[in-house]
Design a protein around this motif. Structure first.
Motif, PDB file in Angstrom:
ATOM      1  N   ALA A   1       0.991  -1.264   0.155  1.00  0.00           N
ATOM      2  CA  ALA A   1      -0.074  -0.128  -0.091  1.00  0.00           C
ATOM      3  C   ALA A   1       1.080   1.268   0.059  1.00  0.00           C
ATOM      4  O   ALA A   1       0.360   2.341  -0.192  1.00  0.00           O
ATOM      5  CB  ALA A   1      -0.998   0.026   1.184  1.00  0.00           C
ATOM      6  N   LYS A   2       2.221   1.186   0.336  1.00  0.00           N
ATOM      7  CA  LYS A   2       2.945   2.277   0.244  1.00  0.00           C
ATOM      8  C   LYS A   2       3.202   2.723  -0.970  1.00  0.00           C
ATOM      9  O   LYS A   2       3.295   2.229  -1.989  1.00  0.00           O
ATOM     10  CB  LYS A   2       4.394   2.120   0.880  1.00  0.00           C
ATOM     11  N   GLY A   3       2.994   4.061  -1.172  1.00  0.00           N
ATOM     12  CA  GLY A   3       3.528   4.733  -2.478  1.00  0.00           C
ATOM     13  C   GLY A   3       4.751   4.626  -3.106  1.00  0.00           C
ATOM     14  O   GLY A   3       4.603   4.310  -4.431  1.00  0.00           O
ATOM     15  N   ASN A   4       5.709   4.319  -2.577  1.00  0.00           N
ATOM     16  CA  ASN A   4       6.944   4.006  -3.031  1.00  0.00           C
ATOM     17  C   ASN A   4       6.915   2.797  -3.861  1.00  0.00           C
ATOM     18  O   ASN A   4       7.399   2.609  -4.879  1.00  0.00           O
ATOM     19  CB  ASN A   4       8.023   3.818  -1.917  1.00  0.00           C
TER      20      ASN A   4
ATOM     21  N   MET B   1       4.422   1.399  -5.433  1.00  0.00           N
ATOM     22  CA  MET B   1       3.802   1.640  -6.576  1.00  0.00           C
ATOM     23  C   MET B   1       4.480   2.499  -7.659  1.00  0.00           C
ATOM     24  O   MET B   1       4.461   2.224  -8.845  1.00  0.00           O
ATOM     25  CB  MET B   1       2.212   2.365  -6.321  1.00  0.00           C
ATOM     26  N   ASP B   2       5.281   3.410  -7.164  1.00  0.00           N
ATOM     27  CA  ASP B   2       6.208   4.189  -7.792  1.00  0.00           C
ATOM     28  C   ASP B   2       7.252   3.313  -8.725  1.00  0.00           C
ATOM     29  O   ASP B   2       7.537   3.391  -9.706  1.00  0.00           O
ATOM     30  CB  ASP B   2       6.821   5.150  -7.285  1.00  0.00           C
ATOM     31  N   MET B   3       7.757   2.491  -7.720  1.00  0.00           N
ATOM     32  CA  MET B   3       8.620   1.414  -8.248  1.00  0.00           C
ATOM     33  C   MET B   3       8.045   0.650  -9.357  1.00  0.00           C
ATOM     34  O   MET B   3       8.567   0.308 -10.471  1.00  0.00           O
ATOM     35  CB  MET B   3       9.259   0.514  -7.270  1.00  0.00           C
ATOM     36  N   ALA B   4       6.713   0.177  -9.262  1.00  0.00           N
ATOM     37  CA  ALA B   4       6.181  -0.585 -10.114  1.00  0.00           C
ATOM     38  C   ALA B   4       5.983   0.002 -11.644  1.00  0.00           C
ATOM     39  O   ALA B   4       6.316  -0.590 -12.410  1.00  0.00           O
ATOM     40  CB  ALA B   4       4.808  -1.099  -9.530  1.00  0.00           C
ATOM     41  N   VAL B   5       5.615   1.300 -11.437  1.00  0.00           N
ATOM     42  CA  VAL B   5       5.495   2.035 -12.594  1.00  0.00           C
ATOM     43  C   VAL B   5       6.977   2.223 -13.188  1.00  0.00           C
ATOM     44  O   VAL B   5       6.915   2.094 -14.504  1.00  0.00           O
ATOM     45  CB  VAL B   5       4.925   3.447 -12.340  1.00  0.00           C
ATOM     46  N   GLY B   6       7.884   2.353 -12.623  1.00  0.00           N
ATOM     47  CA  GLY B   6       9.209   2.438 -13.043  1.00  0.00           C
ATOM     48  C   GLY B   6       9.401   1.406 -13.854  1.00  0.00           C
ATOM     49  O   GLY B   6      10.285   1.318 -14.704  1.00  0.00           O
ATOM     50  N   ILE B   7       9.459   0.347 -13.118  1.00  0.00           N
ATOM     51  CA  ILE B   7       9.752  -1.213 -13.901  1.00  0.00           C
ATOM     52  C   ILE B   7       9.054  -1.308 -15.111  1.00  0.00           C
ATOM     53  O   ILE B   7       9.839  -1.821 -16.078  1.00  0.00           O
ATOM     54  CB  ILE B   7       9.643  -2.357 -12.816  1.00  0.00           C
ATOM     55  N   ILE B   8       7.863  -1.007 -15.237  1.00  0.00           N
ATOM     56  CA  ILE B   8       7.095  -1.138 -16.515  1.00  0.00           C
ATOM     57  C   ILE B   8       7.516  -0.221 -17.428  1.00  0.00           C
ATOM     58  O   ILE B   8       7.899  -0.682 -18.655  1.00  0.00           O
ATOM     59  CB  ILE B   8       5.688  -0.939 -16.123  1.00  0.00           C
ATOM     60  N   ILE B   9       8.029   0.921 -17.049  1.00  0.00           N
ATOM     61  CA  ILE B   9       8.338   1.938 -18.161  1.00  0.00           C
ATOM     62  C   ILE B   9       9.917   1.466 -18.517  1.00  0.00           C
ATOM     63  O   ILE B   9      10.280   1.476 -19.664  1.00  0.00           O
ATOM     64  CB  ILE B   9       8.457   3.575 -17.759  1.00  0.00           C
ATOM     65  N   GLY B  10      10.790   1.072 -17.521  1.00  0.00           N
ATOM     66  CA  GLY B  10      11.931   0.607 -17.989  1.00  0.00           C
ATOM     67  C   GLY B  10      11.745  -0.542 -18.856  1.00  0.00           C
ATOM     68  O   GLY B  10      12.638  -0.828 -19.658  1.00  0.00           O
ATOM     69  N   ALA B  11      11.008  -1.471 -18.576  1.00  0.00           N
ATOM     70  CA  ALA B  11      10.915  -2.668 -19.736  1.00  0.00           C
ATOM     71  C   ALA B  11      10.294  -2.115 -21.011  1.00  0.00           C
ATOM     72  O   ALA B  11      11.044  -2.720 -22.019  1.00  0.00           O
ATOM     73  CB  ALA B  11       9.802  -3.451 -19.309  1.00  0.00           C
ATOM     74  N   ALA B  12       9.709  -1.431 -21.262  1.00  0.00           N
ATOM     75  CA  ALA B  12       9.280  -0.691 -22.598  1.00  0.00           C
ATOM     76  C   ALA B  12      10.355   0.090 -23.017  1.00  0.00           C
ATOM     77  O   ALA B  12      10.874   0.168 -24.153  1.00  0.00           O
ATOM     78  CB  ALA B  12       8.262   0.362 -22.243  1.00  0.00           C
ATOM     79  N   PHE B  13      10.985   0.802 -22.215  1.00  0.00           N
ATOM     80  CA  PHE B  13      12.318   1.607 -22.485  1.00  0.00           C
ATOM     81  C   PHE B  13      13.365   0.583 -23.223  1.00  0.00           C
ATOM     82  O   PHE B  13      14.226   0.973 -24.074  1.00  0.00           O
ATOM     83  CB  PHE B  13      12.853   2.379 -21.576  1.00  0.00           C
ATOM     84  N   THR B  14      13.573  -0.443 -22.474  1.00  0.00           N
ATOM     85  CA  THR B  14      14.686  -1.475 -22.748  1.00  0.00           C
ATOM     86  C   THR B  14      14.388  -1.882 -24.188  1.00  0.00           C
ATOM     87  O   THR B  14      15.172  -2.140 -25.063  1.00  0.00           O
ATOM     88  CB  THR B  14      14.604  -2.530 -21.895  1.00  0.00           C
ATOM     89  N   ALA B  15      13.221  -2.128 -24.698  1.00  0.00           N
ATOM     90  CA  ALA B  15      12.913  -2.491 -25.867  1.00  0.00           C
ATOM     91  C   ALA B  15      13.275  -1.716 -26.865  1.00  0.00           C
ATOM     92  O   ALA B  15      13.741  -1.842 -27.998  1.00  0.00           O
ATOM     93  CB  ALA B  15      11.274  -2.874 -25.540  1.00  0.00           C
ATOM     94  N   ILE B  16      12.936  -0.254 -26.611  1.00  0.00           N
ATOM     95  CA  ILE B  16      13.203   1.035 -27.506  1.00  0.00           C
ATOM     96  C   ILE B  16      14.884   0.991 -27.487  1.00  0.00           C
ATOM     97  O   ILE B  16      15.420   0.973 -28.680  1.00  0.00           O
ATOM     98  CB  ILE B  16      12.840   2.095 -26.909  1.00  0.00           C
ATOM     99  N   VAL B  17      15.551   0.802 -26.519  1.00  0.00           N
ATOM    100  CA  VAL B  17      17.059   0.814 -26.558  1.00  0.00           C
ATOM    101  C   VAL B  17      17.668  -0.207 -27.292  1.00  0.00           C
ATOM    102  O   VAL B  17      18.437  -0.083 -28.218  1.00  0.00           O
ATOM    103  CB  VAL B  17      17.588   0.956 -25.282  1.00  0.00           C
ATOM    104  N   LYS B  18      17.059  -1.455 -27.242  1.00  0.00           N
ATOM    105  CA  LYS B  18      17.592  -2.743 -28.094  1.00  0.00           C
ATOM    106  C   LYS B  18      17.094  -2.545 -29.370  1.00  0.00           C
ATOM    107  O   LYS B  18      18.043  -2.953 -30.039  1.00  0.00           O
ATOM    108  CB  LYS B  18      16.681  -3.977 -27.470  1.00  0.00           C
ATOM    109  N   SER B  19      16.123  -1.954 -29.820  1.00  0.00           N
ATOM    110  CA  SER B  19      16.077  -1.820 -30.925  1.00  0.00           C
ATOM    111  C   SER B  19      16.896  -0.680 -31.902  1.00  0.00           C
ATOM    112  O   SER B  19      17.486  -0.883 -32.833  1.00  0.00           O
ATOM    113  CB  SER B  19      14.494  -1.232 -31.448  1.00  0.00           C
ATOM    114  N   MET B  20      17.372   0.551 -30.930  1.00  0.00           N
ATOM    115  CA  MET B  20      17.959   1.471 -31.348  1.00  0.00           C
ATOM    116  C   MET B  20      19.279   1.027 -31.497  1.00  0.00           C
ATOM    117  O   MET B  20      20.104   1.268 -32.401  1.00  0.00           O
ATOM    118  CB  MET B  20      18.171   2.751 -30.333  1.00  0.00           C
ATOM    119  N   VAL B  21      19.838   0.159 -30.853  1.00  0.00           N
ATOM    120  CA  VAL B  21      21.103  -0.458 -30.864  1.00  0.00           C
ATOM    121  C   VAL B  21      21.140  -1.602 -31.981  1.00  0.00           C
ATOM    122  O   VAL B  21      22.363  -1.426 -32.921  1.00  0.00           O
ATOM    123  CB  VAL B  21      21.601  -1.385 -29.442  1.00  0.00           C
TER     124      VAL B  21
END
Length: 144
Positions: free
Chosen positions: A10-13, A15-35
């Motif tokens: 229930a702590k806000g941190n 949830m923030d971490m979960a959002v960060g992980i999801i965005i990081g996974a999407a970001f990793t796909a973008i970087v993988k494609s870029m490389v």
């Protein structure tokens, strides 16, 4: 223990971490494609057409000359895939650089906001007596 787990989730941190992980996974796909699609061809061009993803040494097993890394792995050969490692290092460096630039930008925005807050004029006091003045006046009138 279940209550502690609920409190943790229930702590806000979290949830923030979960959002960060999801965005990081999407970001990793973008970087993988870029490389793989943008940077790797240029690096290969400068290295005489070499493709990092298919750079490997066969340690054991039979692999046809010029076979791809995927074909060598499918053949069951033990391969030392140093090209994949080089690509992982390039991916890491790009991600680290982009995160550095993002954090740098966020820090500049925070500094600008703090500076603007410091420079903002203080709200004007309302005209009229303060609470202390009123209390002193009441005290003086009670003395009479």
């Amino acid at each position: 223990m279940l209550q502690e787990f609920k409190d943790f989730i229930a702590k806000g941190n979290v949830m923030d971490m979960a959002v960060g992980i999801i965005i990081g996974a999407a970001f990793t796909a973008i970087v993988k494609s870029m490389v793989g699609d943008l940077i790797n061809p240029f690096v290969g061009l400068f290295m005489g057409g070499a493709d990092f993803t298919n750079m490997f040494v066969v340690l054991a097993g039979d692999v046809a000359e010029g076979a791809s890394l995927e074909a060598a792995r499918e053949a069951g050969a033990a391969v030392f895939a140093y090209g994949a490692f080089i690509m992982a290092v390039i991916n890491f460096l790009i991600i680290a650089f982009v995160v550095f630039m993002l954090v740098r930008y966020v820090n500049k925005v925070k500094e600008a906001a703090a500076k603007a807050e410091e420079e903002a004029p203080a709200p004007e006091e309302p005209a009229g007596p303060s609470e202390l003045d009123v209390l002193l006046e009441i005290r003086d009138s009670l003395k009479k």
